[in-house]
Design a protein around this motif. Structure first.
Motif, mmCIF file in Angstrom:
data_model
loop_
_atom_site.group_PDB
_atom_site.id
_atom_site.type_symbol
_atom_site.label_atom_id
_atom_site.label_comp_id
_atom_site.label_asym_id
_atom_site.label_seq_id
_atom_site.Cartn_x
_atom_site.Cartn_y
_atom_site.Cartn_z
ATOM 1 N N LYS A 106 -4.134 2.766 7.622
ATOM 2 C CA LYS A 106 -4.487 3.067 9.006
ATOM 3 C C LYS A 106 -5.282 1.924 9.626
ATOM 4 O O LYS A 106 -5.056 1.542 10.776
ATOM 5 C CB LYS A 106 -5.299 4.368 9.062
ATOM 6 C CG LYS A 106 -4.480 5.618 8.801
ATOM 7 C CD LYS A 106 -5.354 6.867 8.865
ATOM 8 C CE LYS A 106 -4.530 8.119 8.622
ATOM 9 N NZ LYS A 106 -5.370 9.351 8.627
ATOM 10 N N ALA A 107 -6.220 1.381 8.857
ATOM 11 C CA ALA A 107 -7.059 0.291 9.368
ATOM 12 C C ALA A 107 -6.237 -0.951 9.671
ATOM 13 O O ALA A 107 -6.426 -1.604 10.709
ATOM 14 C CB ALA A 107 -8.156 -0.031 8.353
ATOM 15 N N LEU A 108 -5.294 -1.294 8.802
ATOM 16 C CA LEU A 108 -4.501 -2.503 8.988
ATOM 17 C C LEU A 108 -3.465 -2.335 10.095
ATOM 18 O O LEU A 108 -3.177 -3.274 10.835
ATOM 19 C CB LEU A 108 -3.811 -2.897 7.680
ATOM 20 C CG LEU A 108 -4.747 -3.232 6.506
ATOM 21 C CD1 LEU A 108 -3.939 -3.715 5.313
ATOM 22 C CD2 LEU A 108 -5.776 -4.274 6.905
ATOM 23 N N LYS A 109 -2.894 -1.140 10.202
ATOM 24 C CA LYS A 109 -1.927 -0.894 11.264
ATOM 25 C C LYS A 109 -2.607 -0.917 12.636
ATOM 26 O O LYS A 109 -2.009 -1.317 13.630
ATOM 27 C CB LYS A 109 -1.232 0.443 11.049
ATOM 28 C CG LYS A 109 -0.233 0.442 9.886
ATOM 29 C CD LYS A 109 0.398 1.812 9.693
ATOM 30 C CE LYS A 109 1.403 1.796 8.550
ATOM 31 N NZ LYS A 109 2.002 3.143 8.333
ATOM 32 N N ALA A 110 -3.864 -0.489 12.677
ATOM 33 C CA ALA A 110 -4.609 -0.477 13.945
ATOM 34 C C ALA A 110 -4.981 -1.881 14.385
ATOM 35 O O ALA A 110 -5.095 -2.156 15.581
ATOM 36 C CB ALA A 110 -5.869 0.387 13.801
ATOM 37 N N ASP A 111 -5.163 -2.801 13.426
ATOM 38 C CA ASP A 111 -5.563 -4.168 13.759
ATOM 39 C C ASP A 111 -4.837 -5.144 12.834
ATOM 40 O O ASP A 111 -5.308 -5.432 11.725
ATOM 41 C CB ASP A 111 -7.075 -4.328 13.613
ATOM 42 C CG ASP A 111 -7.548 -5.737 13.978
ATOM 43 O OD1 ASP A 111 -6.728 -6.526 14.497
ATOM 44 O OD2 ASP A 111 -8.736 -6.040 13.751
ATOM 45 N N TYR A 135 -7.632 6.848 -0.333
ATOM 46 C CA TYR A 135 -8.151 5.488 -0.222
ATOM 47 C C TYR A 135 -7.081 4.573 0.368
ATOM 48 O O TYR A 135 -7.340 3.805 1.298
ATOM 49 C CB TYR A 135 -8.575 5.012 -1.610
ATOM 50 C CG TYR A 135 -9.156 3.611 -1.646
ATOM 51 C CD1 TYR A 135 -10.529 3.416 -1.560
ATOM 52 C CD2 TYR A 135 -8.341 2.493 -1.766
ATOM 53 C CE1 TYR A 135 -11.075 2.136 -1.595
ATOM 54 C CE2 TYR A 135 -8.876 1.219 -1.797
ATOM 55 C CZ TYR A 135 -10.237 1.050 -1.713
ATOM 56 O OH TYR A 135 -10.758 -0.217 -1.731
ATOM 57 N N ILE A 136 -5.869 4.666 -0.180
ATOM 58 C CA ILE A 136 -4.762 3.834 0.297
ATOM 59 C C ILE A 136 -4.428 4.166 1.741
ATOM 60 O O ILE A 136 -4.172 3.271 2.556
ATOM 61 C CB ILE A 136 -3.529 4.014 -0.611
ATOM 62 C CG1 ILE A 136 -3.814 3.402 -2.000
ATOM 63 C CG2 ILE A 136 -2.296 3.375 0.009
ATOM 64 C CD1 ILE A 136 -2.718 3.625 -3.008
ATOM 65 N N ASP A 137 -4.440 5.447 2.091
ATOM 66 C CA ASP A 137 -4.142 5.865 3.457
ATOM 67 C C ASP A 137 -5.157 5.277 4.437
ATOM 68 O O ASP A 137 -4.806 4.879 5.551
ATOM 69 C CB ASP A 137 -4.152 7.397 3.539
ATOM 70 C CG ASP A 137 -3.759 7.905 4.922
ATOM 71 O OD1 ASP A 137 -2.645 7.583 5.373
ATOM 72 O OD2 ASP A 137 -4.565 8.614 5.553
ATOM 73 N N HIS A 138 -6.414 5.215 4.011
ATOM 74 C CA HIS A 138 -7.470 4.652 4.852
ATOM 75 C C HIS A 138 -7.180 3.195 5.188
ATOM 76 O O HIS A 138 -7.281 2.781 6.349
ATOM 77 C CB HIS A 138 -8.819 4.758 4.131
ATOM 78 C CG HIS A 138 -9.916 3.959 4.776
ATOM 79 N ND1 HIS A 138 -10.536 4.357 5.935
ATOM 80 C CD2 HIS A 138 -10.474 2.769 4.435
ATOM 81 C CE1 HIS A 138 -11.452 3.454 6.277
ATOM 82 N NE2 HIS A 138 -11.433 2.483 5.379
ATOM 83 N N LEU A 172 0.822 -1.200 0.000
ATOM 84 C CA LEU A 172 0.000 0.000 0.000
ATOM 85 C C LEU A 172 0.865 1.263 0.000
ATOM 86 O O LEU A 172 0.535 2.258 -0.656
ATOM 87 C CB LEU A 172 -0.929 0.006 1.220
ATOM 88 C CG LEU A 172 -2.029 -1.058 1.231
ATOM 89 C CD1 LEU A 172 -2.727 -1.092 2.589
ATOM 90 C CD2 LEU A 172 -3.049 -0.800 0.123
ATOM 91 N N GLU A 173 1.978 1.224 0.727
ATOM 92 C CA GLU A 173 2.872 2.384 0.780
ATOM 93 C C GLU A 173 3.507 2.670 -0.575
ATOM 94 O O GLU A 173 3.900 3.797 -0.860
ATOM 95 C CB GLU A 173 3.951 2.138 1.838
ATOM 96 C CG GLU A 173 3.412 2.217 3.267
ATOM 97 C CD GLU A 173 4.447 1.877 4.314
ATOM 98 O OE1 GLU A 173 5.457 1.226 3.950
ATOM 99 O OE2 GLU A 173 4.256 2.246 5.489
ATOM 100 N N LYS A 174 3.584 1.636 -1.417
ATOM 101 C CA LYS A 174 4.114 1.814 -2.781
ATOM 102 C C LYS A 174 3.014 2.215 -3.759
ATOM 103 O O LYS A 174 3.253 2.333 -4.956
ATOM 104 C CB LYS A 174 4.767 0.516 -3.253
ATOM 105 C CG LYS A 174 6.017 0.142 -2.477
ATOM 106 C CD LYS A 174 6.583 -1.182 -2.974
ATOM 107 C CE LYS A 174 7.810 -1.596 -2.178
ATOM 108 N NZ LYS A 174 8.360 -2.902 -2.627
ATOM 109 N N GLY A 175 1.792 2.401 -3.238
ATOM 110 C CA GLY A 175 0.681 2.779 -4.106
ATOM 111 C C GLY A 175 0.007 1.602 -4.769
ATOM 112 O O GLY A 175 -0.755 1.770 -5.730
#
Length: 284
Positions: free
Chosen positions: A258-263, A252-255, A16-19
């Motif tokens: 954040k969701a995956l890092k939180a859980d 969209y990618i940022d969303h 995701l960080e690579k787009g």
């Protein structure tokens, strides 16, 4: 077990960080599968391996068994699986079993092993090398239409308007007409997304993330949307449709990050539920 969740989540977040959104990809070549067993990888494993640049994989022991060896410096990829153990689980699991009256349940443990791309293996016997995968005689769009037509317990589908959604109370899917989309692939990708939502209905898979569907941006919303996104990706892959045509916006990618890092559990759980949803729609 938390280590396995973290390993997988870190790989998905790195994409995701690579787009790159791993559940949205153009389907090229054969789906990821084991070279020896020719068994396709499913769920989260198909996402992890799908962007490796290869379609065939094998373990260190499988390579050694056929007289081959891993190239020096080659990096393996994780394949996760559930191992079920009999006996007592954690203290919390025991308390849950006491309160619900479900004693002596088998305890699931998440584990992983490592596979290597065939491009990173030397000395593979010629008779073990994969043959060229022939394309299906059925056109991708025709195959996508058949998936929709053949879905058992299919919800009512309404075409029209300028938005796409699934309505649990009426068990109905609404999507714009085909001509409203820039590409026909986008139409089917969107329809598959909403049909995946519909599998969570109590009359089908009774998925908790749909039953507890929440406002946009909430944790429950993110969980169910992740299931629908992945389910659509698996269905597009099954018929050879390019579902990477939808815009991969930064927000969209940022969303998702954040969701995956939180859980850290979210991506593996969602992928498993999405695979079940896709299997249900495909009648498998």
């Amino acid at each position: 077990m938390s280590k396995v969740y973290e390993i997988v989540t870190q790989r998905i977040v790195a994409m995701l960080e690579k787009g790159v959104i791993p559940w949205r990809r153009p389907w090229k070549g054969a789906p990821p599968q084991n070279l020896i067993t020719r068994k396709p990888y499913r769920g989260i494993n198909s996402l992890i391996l799908g962007f490796s640049g290869s379609s065939f994989f094998l373990t260190f022991n499988q390579a050694r068994a056929i007289g081959a060896h891993i190239k020096k410096g080659a990096q393996g990829l994780p394949v996760v699986f559930w191992k079920f153990l009999d006996g007592k689980g954690s203290k919390q699991q025991q308390e849950d079993e006491e309160s619900t009256g479900t004693k002596n349940r088998r305890t699931p443990l998440l584990r992983y092993y490592t596979v290597f791309r065939i491009e990173d293996v030397e000395g593979i016997p010629e008779n073990k090398l994969p043959e060229i995968i022939k394309a299906s005689a059925v056109e991708p769009i025709e195959q996508a239409e058949k998936i929709v037509e053949n879905m058992l317990q299919r919800p009512e589908i309404n075409y029209g308007g300028n938005s796409a959604f699934y309505k649990p109370s009426g068990d109905s899917v609404t999507v714009p007409v085909k001509g409203a989309f820039g590409k026909i692939e986008e139409f089917y990708s969107t329809l598959f997304h909403e049909l995946t939502h519909s599998t969570g209905h109590p009359s089908r898979l009774a998925r908790k993330s749909l039953e507890a569907y929440a406002p946009f941006g909430s944790a429950d919303y993110s969980r169910e949307e992740l299931v629908a996104e992945m389910g659509a990706g698996f269905l597009c892959a099954s018929c050879g449709i390019d579902n990477s045509t939808l815009e991969n916006s930064a927000s969209y990618i940022d969303h998702w990050m954040k969701a995956l890092k939180a859980d850290p559990r979210a991506v593996i759980v969602a992928a498993g539920q999405a695979q079940k949803a896709a299997d249900f729609i495909l009648g498998e």
